[in-house]
Write a protein that holds these residues in place. Structure first.
Motif, PDB file in Angstrom:
ATOM      1  N   GLY A   1       0.813  -1.213   0.025  1.00  0.00           N
ATOM      2  CA  GLY A   1       0.205  -0.110  -0.053  1.00  0.00           C
ATOM      3  C   GLY A   1       0.857   1.295  -0.164  1.00  0.00           C
ATOM      4  N   MET A   2       1.963   1.057   0.373  1.00  0.00           N
ATOM      5  CA  MET A   2       2.900   2.392   0.485  1.00  0.00           C
ATOM      6  C   MET A   2       4.084   2.279  -0.768  1.00  0.00           C
ATOM      7  SD  MET A   2       1.702   3.105   3.564  1.00  0.00           S
ATOM      8  CE  MET A   2       0.954   1.972   4.718  1.00  0.00           C
TER       9      MET A   2
ATOM     10  N   PRO B   1      -3.434  -1.053  -7.992  1.00  0.00           N
ATOM     11  CA  PRO B   1      -3.905   0.044  -7.651  1.00  0.00           C
ATOM     12  C   PRO B   1      -2.869   0.944  -6.645  1.00  0.00           C
ATOM     13  CG  PRO B   1      -4.959  -1.644  -6.310  1.00  0.00           C
ATOM     14  CD  PRO B   1      -3.929  -2.276  -7.658  1.00  0.00           C
ATOM     15  N   VAL B   2      -1.952   0.117  -6.181  1.00  0.00           N
ATOM     16  CA  VAL B   2      -0.999   0.964  -5.356  1.00  0.00           C
ATOM     17  C   VAL B   2      -0.100   1.645  -6.221  1.00  0.00           C
ATOM     18  CG1 VAL B   2       0.718   0.763  -3.628  1.00  0.00           C
ATOM     19  CG2 VAL B   2      -1.422  -0.777  -3.495  1.00  0.00           C
TER      20      VAL B   2
ATOM     21  N   GLN C   1      -4.398   7.034  -8.971  1.00  0.00           N
ATOM     22  CA  GLN C   1      -5.637   6.906  -8.230  1.00  0.00           C
ATOM     23  C   GLN C   1      -6.811   7.517  -8.547  1.00  0.00           C
ATOM     24  OE1 GLN C   1      -3.817   7.954  -4.211  1.00  0.00           O
ATOM     25  NE2 GLN C   1      -2.771   5.878  -4.248  1.00  0.00           N
ATOM     26  N   THR C   2      -6.683   8.647  -9.177  1.00  0.00           N
ATOM     27  CA  THR C   2      -7.721   9.238  -9.663  1.00  0.00           C
ATOM     28  C   THR C   2      -8.443   8.715 -10.912  1.00  0.00           C
ATOM     29  OG1 THR C   2      -6.447  10.867 -10.724  1.00  0.00           O
ATOM     30  CG2 THR C   2      -7.050  11.446  -8.454  1.00  0.00           C
TER      31      THR C   2
ATOM     32  N   LYS D   1      -6.359   7.937 -14.032  1.00  0.00           N
ATOM     33  CA  LYS D   1      -5.884   6.785 -14.767  1.00  0.00           C
ATOM     34  C   LYS D   1      -6.226   6.525 -16.025  1.00  0.00           C
ATOM     35  CE  LYS D   1      -8.006   4.133 -10.581  1.00  0.00           C
ATOM     36  NZ  LYS D   1      -9.146   3.745 -10.107  1.00  0.00           N
TER      37      LYS D   1
ATOM     38  N   VAL E   1      -4.354  16.273 -11.586  1.00  0.00           N
ATOM     39  CA  VAL E   1      -5.885  16.296 -11.584  1.00  0.00           C
ATOM     40  C   VAL E   1      -6.441  16.788 -10.474  1.00  0.00           C
ATOM     41  CG1 VAL E   1      -7.492  14.401 -11.816  1.00  0.00           C
ATOM     42  CG2 VAL E   1      -5.423  13.989 -13.111  1.00  0.00           C
ATOM     43  N   ILE E   2      -5.660  16.627  -9.425  1.00  0.00           N
ATOM     44  CA  ILE E   2      -6.477  16.913  -8.115  1.00  0.00           C
ATOM     45  C   ILE E   2      -6.245  18.476  -8.087  1.00  0.00           C
ATOM     46  CG2 ILE E   2      -6.294  17.341  -5.590  1.00  0.00           C
ATOM     47  CD1 ILE E   2      -5.169  14.152  -5.739  1.00  0.00           C
TER      48      ILE E   2
ATOM     49  N   LEU F   1      -4.662   1.346   2.978  1.00  0.00           N
ATOM     50  CA  LEU F   1      -5.411   1.537   1.621  1.00  0.00           C
ATOM     51  C   LEU F   1      -4.736   0.949   0.366  1.00  0.00           C
ATOM     52  CD1 LEU F   1      -6.478   5.035   2.565  1.00  0.00           C
ATOM     53  CD2 LEU F   1      -8.014   3.220   2.265  1.00  0.00           C
ATOM     54  N   VAL F   2      -5.421   0.282  -0.190  1.00  0.00           N
ATOM     55  CA  VAL F   2      -4.824  -0.413  -1.443  1.00  0.00           C
ATOM     56  C   VAL F   2      -5.642  -0.166  -2.671  1.00  0.00           C
ATOM     57  CG1 VAL F   2      -4.345  -2.690  -2.658  1.00  0.00           C
ATOM     58  CG2 VAL F   2      -3.360  -2.122  -0.137  1.00  0.00           C
TER      59      VAL F   2
ATOM     60  N   THR G   1      -8.117   1.382  -5.153  1.00  0.00           N
ATOM     61  CA  THR G   1      -8.680   2.875  -5.369  1.00  0.00           C
ATOM     62  C   THR G   1      -9.845   2.808  -6.337  1.00  0.00           C
ATOM     63  OG1 THR G   1      -7.527   2.692  -7.492  1.00  0.00           O
ATOM     64  CG2 THR G   1      -6.129   3.455  -5.388  1.00  0.00           C
TER      65      THR G   1
ATOM     66  N   PHE H   1     -12.280  14.548  -3.628  1.00  0.00           N
ATOM     67  CA  PHE H   1     -11.728  13.252  -3.827  1.00  0.00           C
ATOM     68  C   PHE H   1     -11.506  12.616  -2.458  1.00  0.00           C
ATOM     69  CE2 PHE H   1     -10.030  15.693  -7.447  1.00  0.00           C
ATOM     70  CZ  PHE H   1     -10.020  14.681  -8.283  1.00  0.00           C
TER      71      PHE H   1
END
Lengths: 393, 444
Positions: A170-171, A317-318, A322-323, A327, A370-371, B371-372, B374, B386
């Protein structure tokens, strides 16, 4: 099943808090929770929770990998046996491949999970499920016959430097499986590229054409395989990557279960197609291409590791964007760069690995922009009318 | 200008045990309680001592930071006990109720012709101010502020939540009077379900028709789509039945704290709508239940856990009873198994039966992880926000980022579905609450 549960509860006693083996509880729990989803209830927040958890998600990905893996076992045997005998029996081929590949999987899981367990115990957190997928992916993107110790070292590098150094599942910034492959690729290039590694024992046989399609093209030779061969996967290559058809099957399962992002997959295909079409169009623009540039764009999609990379690696996904918008951009550039690297740099015919790793690095930047666009939308709203428009008028 | 709002993202959880549409008077509780923790960030200062006599509408305590914000007794009787928790924090103010209520008389007032200041003072004096919630931060409003607007969500989409039309059908006059009073303080926006017919004749409020899955009825979502909150702005929100209580205050001159509580959930026996007063003892509504059942004051996504003999929350219109889930499931991770547990993801097959109603328990169905996955949070937060990035900013305590990502527009309840759907079992509501608390201390 009650008696198994009772037995487990009894076995856990020495691991309970304040007991002798308290520190090793994460290791015990890893096995316990594999057998039984625990009886934890909600204590704050929403009182009810969705049935999905990380184990389910990861196992779904493993399920999606199984067809590709089984085919890879058969194809490994088939590629080898067809060189030495005219007729290849299905079970002979499969058995031969399985005997070569199973040890790789065992080594990958043993080494990787060993490190994961050690870290979990040392840091006092649960063992994460991420390695269930990574551990299967790593052997599948290696050439068959890679010495097991090299595989083990690659796994150590990927898990330690690629993942645990950043804080665990996850990191991580880079996809751990591709980190392992990239490590092996640069540390042991003679075992990871060229025309002798893709078919088992190729160096011992004369007149073996163990070259991958992209390698053949890079060397400027004629490809002996048809598009259909490439699609179904009857070609030499890394264990898991050859069959685009079965990657498609895996993709369907991932999209159906919403575990893998269809946006990333689709935009990857778009990116690769666009790049392929541009290169295919070179002759019409008066530029003379070569064997690689005139390789049809649709063949790029089914040759080499692109399909496998898109379905199982880019969608991580990691390490991915993420947005939602991110993607699309992330996937498009993976496709684009994969084909570009293939064509521009024949020393690295397998562009998809480098393209994904490159975009892994850029994913946070894509997300940032994006953010940022949403933030500036919010800030504009705050000011009412955009002051610049006022002064311009 | 009224708007029709169509919410697309979200998830309606269909559960067994909806309350039957029969309104009955609940047996009168022997004791009622106001629970100061229901008013986040309010530090109560008691005015009365244990044993004091109170009328309905008499002040019990006020907020340390704003003396004007009073909290009054919903019933008449004697102040029985001030129950304290850790660090002597006041948890419950319990009142021994008379068999029937006597009221403190505030006098009637026509909110439309009276002075605006008088209307506001009447609301403050009677304790009705406690019904007015402020966004940002989701706390009791500060009477010194000027609100940009007041938002009322006139329907519910949360699991098993009561039908507002049914709850208010005999109180529309009071509801209209409440709207009139609120409209003297700021513009009132009333959002109703797209198929609701009860609110068509409401005056002095902007009517918005809203459709879509949960959280379409969350007032925060409606604010976001009608007139979003910017930095420095204040908007107020009031729940529909509380509007009727405010209206009643002006019509009858009394603080008549009527509360309709629906009892629902798969484990509830008497699934009906009960009329009682605010702060009723839950045992009077549902009897005593065993340890294997969880009592929730509110809905299963945002409610508070209660034990036997405790009191229904100040704002709650619902008591939900579901089974506790302290059970093990063998190979619970196998995809496409355990299809009797609803899932928004498609790793089991429950999505194939969109009409089916489920019995759910309180099992976490997994373990807490980093968190994995998304993209799943975005699917249940229908705002230009978001959610995952905001949660991370809250966890990091990065104030500037939280501000930029829209912390002012959200309340914990808007993240209740994130709690529910997320694979990593992150406590999103708690994280957002802590983030909001940080904003209160740092920005104010």
């Amino acid at each position: 099943m009650e008696w198994i549960r009772e037995k487990l509860d009894k076995l856990r006693e020495p691991f309970n808090q304040g007991k002798k083996y308290e520190k090793f509880a994460p290791a015990f729990d890893a096995f316990d929770t594999l057998l039984f989803t625990p009886n934890h209830t909600t204590s704050k927040g929403a009182h009810v929770r969705d049935a999905v958890d990380l184990k389910r998600v990861m196992i779904t990905v493993v399920l999606a990998l199984v067809p590709v893996l089984l085919f890879g076992m058969w194809n490994t045997g088939y590629q080898y046996l067809k060189q030495i005998q005219p007729e290849v029996e299905f079970w002979d081929a499969f058995g031969y491949g399985a005997m070569e590949i199973l040890p790789m999987i065992v080594v990958s899981y043993a080494v990787g999970l060993g490190i994961e367990f050690a870290f979990a115990i040392f840091r006092g957190h649960e063992v994460n499920e991420g390695y269930l997928v990574t551990g299967l992916l790593i052997p599948m993107i290696m050439p068959v016959g890679l010495p097991l110790w090299m595989l083990a070292i690659s796994v150590v590098f990927a898990v330690l430097i690629g993942k645990e150094a950043f804080g665990g599942t996850g990191m991580n910034i880079l996809n751990p499986a591709l980190t392992a492959r990239a490590f092996a690729f640069f540390a042991y290039p003679t075992y990871m590229s060229g025309n002798q590694v893709w078919v088992m024992n190729a160096p011992e046989m004369d007149a073996v054409s163990g070259e991958t399609i992209l390698g053949t093209l890079a060397a400027g030779q004629e490809v002996q395989y048809s598009s259909m061969d490439m699609f179904w996967g009857l070609i030499p290559g890394s264990i898991g990557e050859t069959s685009a058809a079965l990657c498609l099957l895996g993709a369907l399962l991932l999209i159906f279960t919403k575990v893998g992002s269809w946006r990333i997959m689709l935009s990857c295909v778009l990116g690769a197609s666009v790049m392929g079409l541009i290169f295919n169009a070179l002759p019409s623009m008066g530029i003379e291409g070569n064997a690689l540039t005139s390789f049809a764009w649709y063949n790029h999609l089914i040759a080499g590791g692109l399909a496998f990379g898109i379905v199982y690696m880019a969608t991580d996904p990691v390490s991915g964007a993420q947005t939602t918008k991110g993607k699309w951009i992330y996937g498009f550039f993976i496709g684009l760069f994969s084909v570009m690297i293939r064509i521009f740099n024949p020393a690295y015919p397998e562009g998809v690995m480098l393209a994904i790793l490159l975009m892994n690095v850029f994913a946070p930047t894509i997300d940032h922009y994006v953010i940022q666009s949403s933030i500036s939308r919010r800030n504009k709203r705050k000011k009412g009318i955009n002051p610049q428009i006022n002064t311009a008028v | 200008m009224s708007k029709d709002i169509r919410i697309k993202r979200g998830h309606t959880l269909r559960l067994k045990g909806e309350a039957e549409k029969t309104l009955v008077d609940a047996p009168r509780s022997k004791t009622y309680a106001i629970k100061p923790p229901d008013f986040h960030a309010v530090i109560p200062k008691m005015v009365l001592k244990e044993g004091a006599r109170v009328e309905a509408g008499d002040e019990l305590f006020f907020s340390k930071y704003s003396e004007q914000v009073r909290f009054t007794s919903p019933v008449s009787g004697t102040l029985k006990e001030i129950k304290r928790g850790e660090k002597r924090r006041i948890m419950e103010v319990i009142i021994d109720a008379d068999p029937s209520d006597t009221y403190r008389e505030f006098g009637t007032l026509d909110p439309l012709s009276a002075d605006a200041e008088a209307v506001k003072n009447r609301i403050l004096e009677s304790g009705c101010w406690a019904f007015i919630n402020q966004r940002p931060y989701d706390i009791v409003a500060d009477p010194k502020d000027n609100a940009k607007a007041i938002f009322i969500s006139g329907f519910n989409t949360a699991p098993l939540s009561p039908d507002v039309d049914f709850m208010l059908k005999d109180r529309m006059d009071a509801f209209q009077a409440g709207i009139n009073a609120l409209s003297r303080m700021a513009m009132v926006h009333l959002s109703v379900a797209h198929d609701s017919s009860s609110f068509g004749s409401i005056k002095n409020a902007e009517l918005h028709k809203v459709s879509g899955p949960h959280p379409a009825a969350n007032v925060g979502v409606q604010i976001h789509h009608i007139d979003p909150i910017n930095m420095g702005e204040r908007v107020w929100t009031v729940k529909p039945e509380d509007v009727a209580i405010i209206g009643d205050l002006f019509l009858s001159g009394r603080f008549n704290a009527v509360r309709t509580v629906a009892v629902a959930g798969s484990e509830a026996e008497n699934k009906k709508y009960f009329r009682t007063k605010i702060g009723a003892n839950v045992t009077e509504l549902i009897g005593t239940v065993g340890d294997d059942i969880r009592i929730i004051s509110g809905d299963v996504l945002t409610g508070q856990k209660l034990s036997n003999g405790q009191y229904v929350g100040f704002f709650a219109n619902l008591v939900t009873l579901i089974p506790e889930g302290n059970v093990y499931r063998m190979f619970g991770w196998l995809p496409f198994t355990y299809n009797d547990i609803p899932s928004k993801s498609r790793t089991n097959l429950s999505w194939m039966f969109p009409k089916k109603k489920y019995t759910v328990n309180t099992n976490l169905h997994g373990e807490v992880r980093a968190l994995v996955v998304t993209g799943e949070m975005e699917e249940v937060v229908p705002m230009d926000i978001f959610p995952m990035q905001l949660i991370k900013a809250c966890m990091a305590g990065d104030i500037e980022k939280m501000e930029n990502l829209g912390i002012y527009e959200v309340a914990p309840e808007d993240f209740a579905l994130v709690d529910y759907v997320n694979t990593s079992k992150i406590e999103a509501q708690e994280i957002i609450r802590l983030g909001l608390d940080l904003m209160i201390t740092e920005v104010g």
